[in-house]
Design a protein around this motif. Structure first.
Motif, PDB file in Angstrom:
ATOM      1  N   PRO A 111       0.840  -1.298   0.089  1.00 56.79           N
ATOM      2  CA  PRO A 111      -0.067  -0.093  -0.018  1.00 56.79           C
ATOM      3  C   PRO A 111       0.711   1.122   0.058  1.00 56.79           C
ATOM      4  N   ILE A 112       1.817   1.155   0.562  1.00 58.10           N
ATOM      5  CA  ILE A 112       3.051   2.445   0.564  1.00 58.10           C
ATOM      6  C   ILE A 112       3.399   2.746  -0.837  1.00 58.10           C
ATOM      7  N   VAL A 113       3.700   1.510  -1.589  1.00 56.02           N
ATOM      8  CA  VAL A 113       4.231   1.669  -2.811  1.00 56.02           C
ATOM      9  C   VAL A 113       3.317   2.504  -4.001  1.00 56.02           C
ATOM     10  N   THR A 114       1.907   2.263  -3.637  1.00 58.89           N
ATOM     11  CA  THR A 114       0.962   2.843  -4.691  1.00 58.89           C
ATOM     12  C   THR A 114       0.608   4.309  -4.171  1.00 58.89           C
ATOM     13  N   THR A 115       0.976   4.624  -2.927  1.00 57.07           N
ATOM     14  CA  THR A 115       0.660   6.092  -2.426  1.00 57.07           C
ATOM     15  C   THR A 115       1.982   6.932  -2.660  1.00 57.07           C
ATOM     16  N   THR A 116       2.975   6.073  -2.859  1.00 57.90           N
ATOM     17  CA  THR A 116       4.576   6.700  -3.124  1.00 57.90           C
ATOM     18  C   THR A 116       4.438   7.103  -4.630  1.00 57.90           C
ATOM     19  N   THR A 117       3.730   6.167  -5.438  1.00 57.77           N
ATOM     20  CA  THR A 117       3.668   6.285  -6.980  1.00 57.77           C
ATOM     21  C   THR A 117       2.817   7.621  -7.196  1.00 57.77           C
ATOM     22  N   GLY A 118       1.776   7.582  -6.534  1.00 59.86           N
ATOM     23  CA  GLY A 118       0.840   8.745  -6.566  1.00 59.86           C
ATOM     24  C   GLY A 118       1.553  10.015  -6.163  1.00 59.86           C
ATOM     25  N   LEU A 119       2.270   9.903  -5.098  1.00 64.38           N
ATOM     26  CA  LEU A 119       3.066  11.090  -4.697  1.00 64.38           C
ATOM     27  C   LEU A 119       3.845  11.630  -5.815  1.00 64.38           C
ATOM     28  N   PRO A 148       5.219  20.750   2.123  1.00 70.16           N
ATOM     29  CA  PRO A 148       5.820  19.301   2.518  1.00 70.16           C
ATOM     30  C   PRO A 148       4.932  18.731   3.615  1.00 70.16           C
ATOM     31  N   ILE A 149       4.671  19.694   4.512  1.00 69.34           N
ATOM     32  CA  ILE A 149       3.965  19.258   5.752  1.00 69.34           C
ATOM     33  C   ILE A 149       2.690  18.594   5.351  1.00 69.34           C
ATOM     34  N   LEU A 150       1.953  19.463   4.423  1.00 73.23           N
ATOM     35  CA  LEU A 150       0.600  18.871   3.877  1.00 73.23           C
ATOM     36  C   LEU A 150       0.656  17.677   3.178  1.00 73.23           C
ATOM     37  N   GLN A 151       1.799  17.542   2.268  1.00 76.97           N
ATOM     38  CA  GLN A 151       1.969  16.268   1.586  1.00 76.97           C
ATOM     39  C   GLN A 151       2.162  15.280   2.366  1.00 76.97           C
ATOM     40  N   VAL A 152       2.723  15.277   3.639  1.00 76.66           N
ATOM     41  CA  VAL A 152       3.078  14.191   4.617  1.00 76.66           C
ATOM     42  C   VAL A 152       1.522  13.868   5.204  1.00 76.66           C
ATOM     43  N   ILE A 153       0.705  14.742   5.551  1.00 70.64           N
ATOM     44  CA  ILE A 153      -0.368  14.449   6.132  1.00 70.64           C
ATOM     45  C   ILE A 153      -1.155  13.848   5.026  1.00 70.64           C
ATOM     46  N   GLN A 154      -1.149  14.378   3.882  1.00 70.74           N
ATOM     47  CA  GLN A 154      -2.108  13.594   3.005  1.00 70.74           C
ATOM     48  C   GLN A 154      -1.431  12.146   2.582  1.00 70.74           C
ATOM     49  N   PHE A 155      -0.302  11.902   2.742  1.00 74.07           N
ATOM     50  CA  PHE A 155       0.363  10.608   2.416  1.00 74.07           C
ATOM     51  C   PHE A 155      -0.149   9.784   3.502  1.00 74.07           C
ATOM     52  N   VAL A 156      -0.167  10.051   4.699  1.00 78.60           N
ATOM     53  CA  VAL A 156      -0.319   9.103   5.783  1.00 78.60           C
ATOM     54  C   VAL A 156      -1.614   8.805   5.642  1.00 78.60           C
ATOM     55  N   LEU A 157      -2.562   9.929   5.491  1.00 77.57           N
ATOM     56  CA  LEU A 157      -4.031   9.810   5.434  1.00 77.57           C
ATOM     57  C   LEU A 157      -4.484   8.515   4.243  1.00 77.57           C
ATOM     58  N   ILE A 158      -3.794   8.696   3.138  1.00 75.49           N
ATOM     59  CA  ILE A 158      -4.135   7.558   2.305  1.00 75.49           C
ATOM     60  C   ILE A 158      -3.443   6.204   2.696  1.00 75.49           C
ATOM     61  N   THR A 217      -8.252  22.773   1.066  1.00 74.23           N
ATOM     62  CA  THR A 217      -8.328  23.960   1.657  1.00 74.23           C
ATOM     63  C   THR A 217      -7.311  24.399   1.885  1.00 74.23           C
ATOM     64  N   ALA A 218      -6.496  23.660   2.509  1.00 71.36           N
ATOM     65  CA  ALA A 218      -4.990  23.952   3.120  1.00 71.36           C
ATOM     66  C   ALA A 218      -4.017  24.093   1.942  1.00 71.36           C
ATOM     67  N   TYR A 219      -3.892  23.472   1.089  1.00 65.24           N
ATOM     68  CA  TYR A 219      -3.211  23.529  -0.356  1.00 65.24           C
ATOM     69  C   TYR A 219      -3.384  25.000  -0.869  1.00 65.24           C
ATOM     70  N   ARG A 220      -4.717  25.354  -0.960  1.00 62.35           N
ATOM     71  CA  ARG A 220      -5.304  26.449  -1.573  1.00 62.35           C
ATOM     72  C   ARG A 220      -4.613  27.842  -0.806  1.00 62.35           C
ATOM     73  N   ALA A 221      -4.594  27.542   0.542  1.00 60.85           N
ATOM     74  CA  ALA A 221      -4.344  28.709   1.699  1.00 60.85           C
ATOM     75  C   ALA A 221      -2.995  29.018   1.415  1.00 60.85           C
ATOM     76  N   VAL A 222      -2.121  27.833   1.300  1.00 61.48           N
ATOM     77  CA  VAL A 222      -0.537  27.922   1.012  1.00 61.48           C
ATOM     78  C   VAL A 222      -0.168  28.542  -0.273  1.00 61.48           C
TER      79      VAL A 222
END
Length: 263
Positions: A111-119, A148-158, A217-222
């Motif tokens: 599952p980490i492989v597919t999430t990393t590919t999406g990243l 990068p913080i937002l990307q980490v949060i989204q990565f872990v969520l997925i 919303t966080a991505y758009r704010a940043v």
């Protein structure tokens, strides 16, 4: 003795990282094998969606959203990483039968492989998004460093959701098909091509239950507004993930003992 244990754990971690890297490379090669446009397909789908939404919500039914191209393209890229990775992760066990049957293979890495590919796809599309922002006259502020913080949060969520869905799909083969329908419905009830401000206040409670609403919303704010994201909502999401991730991993590991039999 203690140093031997540490070096051994470092060795195992290095081996798992090598497996992760090789599997991600394999997925990238298989995805674009014999493809004329190659990685460009990462952008074609969201760009075509953007054209449709721009026509509908700027020409037919004006939504009154400034810098609509940047606004929508940001939402599309973030959502596509979430939805495509989650859909692929759900079927990742069935799609890798030969690897699952190999003794000693670290199944939990799939599952980490597919999430990393999406990243990686998201990162490849990010420069094009930056071009959209600049063309729209948006000046990137220092808050972009929070990206990068937002990307980490989204990565872990997925990954949290991926472990649960991947394990379920082995026993319940309709899981992936059901997820496809749910993701399609969620696409329309997530403020991707419209602003949540246009949603009647009565429904805001239900929208707030969707973590992707807060992440987009966080991505758009940043990126667009040049302001701090809503750290309170992101903190709540992070706390929930800290509880859900161990549960998802444990459920996946418990089910993994039956993967070979089910496949």
């Amino acid at each position: 003795m203690k140093s031997f244990g540490v070096s051994r754990s470092h060795s195992q971690l290095g081996q798992k990282f090598d497996v992760l890297r090789q599997l991600v490379e394999r997925d990238m090669k298989l995805l674009y094998k014999r493809s004329v446009l190659g990685v460009a397909w990462t952008l074609i789908n969201p760009l075509l969606q953007l054209v449709v939404f721009a026509f509908v919500f700027q020409v037919v039914l004006p939504a009154g959203i400034p810098r609509y191209a940047s606004f929508t393209f940001t939402g599309l890229l973030v959502w596509n990483w979430f939805s495509s990775s989650l859909y692929q992760a759900t079927g990742v066990i069935i799609a890798n039968r030969p690897l699952i049957r190999q003794p000693g293979f670290p199944i939990a890495i799939l599952p980490i492989v597919t999430t990393t590919t999406g990243l990686i796809h998201f990162l490849l599309a990010l420069p094009v998004l930056i071009v959209f922002l600049l063309v729209d006259g948006i000046e990137l502020k220092t808050v972009v460093l929070f990206l990068p913080i937002l990307q980490v949060i989204q990565f872990v969520l997925i990954v949290c959701l991926a472990y649960l869905l991947a394990a379920l799909n082995v026993s319940l083969r309709d899981t992936q098909h059901t997820l496809g329908v749910i993701l399609q419905l969620l696409f329309y009830v997530t403020p991707i091509f419209y602003d949540i401000k246009n949603v009647p206040p009565t429904f805001h409670f239900f929208y707030n239950l969707n973590p992707m609403v807060h992440i987009i919303t966080a991505y758009r704010a940043v990126l667009i507004q040049g302001t701090q994201p809503d750290w309170q909502s992101l903190l709540i999401i992070t706390m929930i993930m800290c509880i859900c991730l161990p549960i998802g991993v444990k459920f996946f590991q418990r089910q993994s003992d039956r993967f070979v039999e089910e496949l």
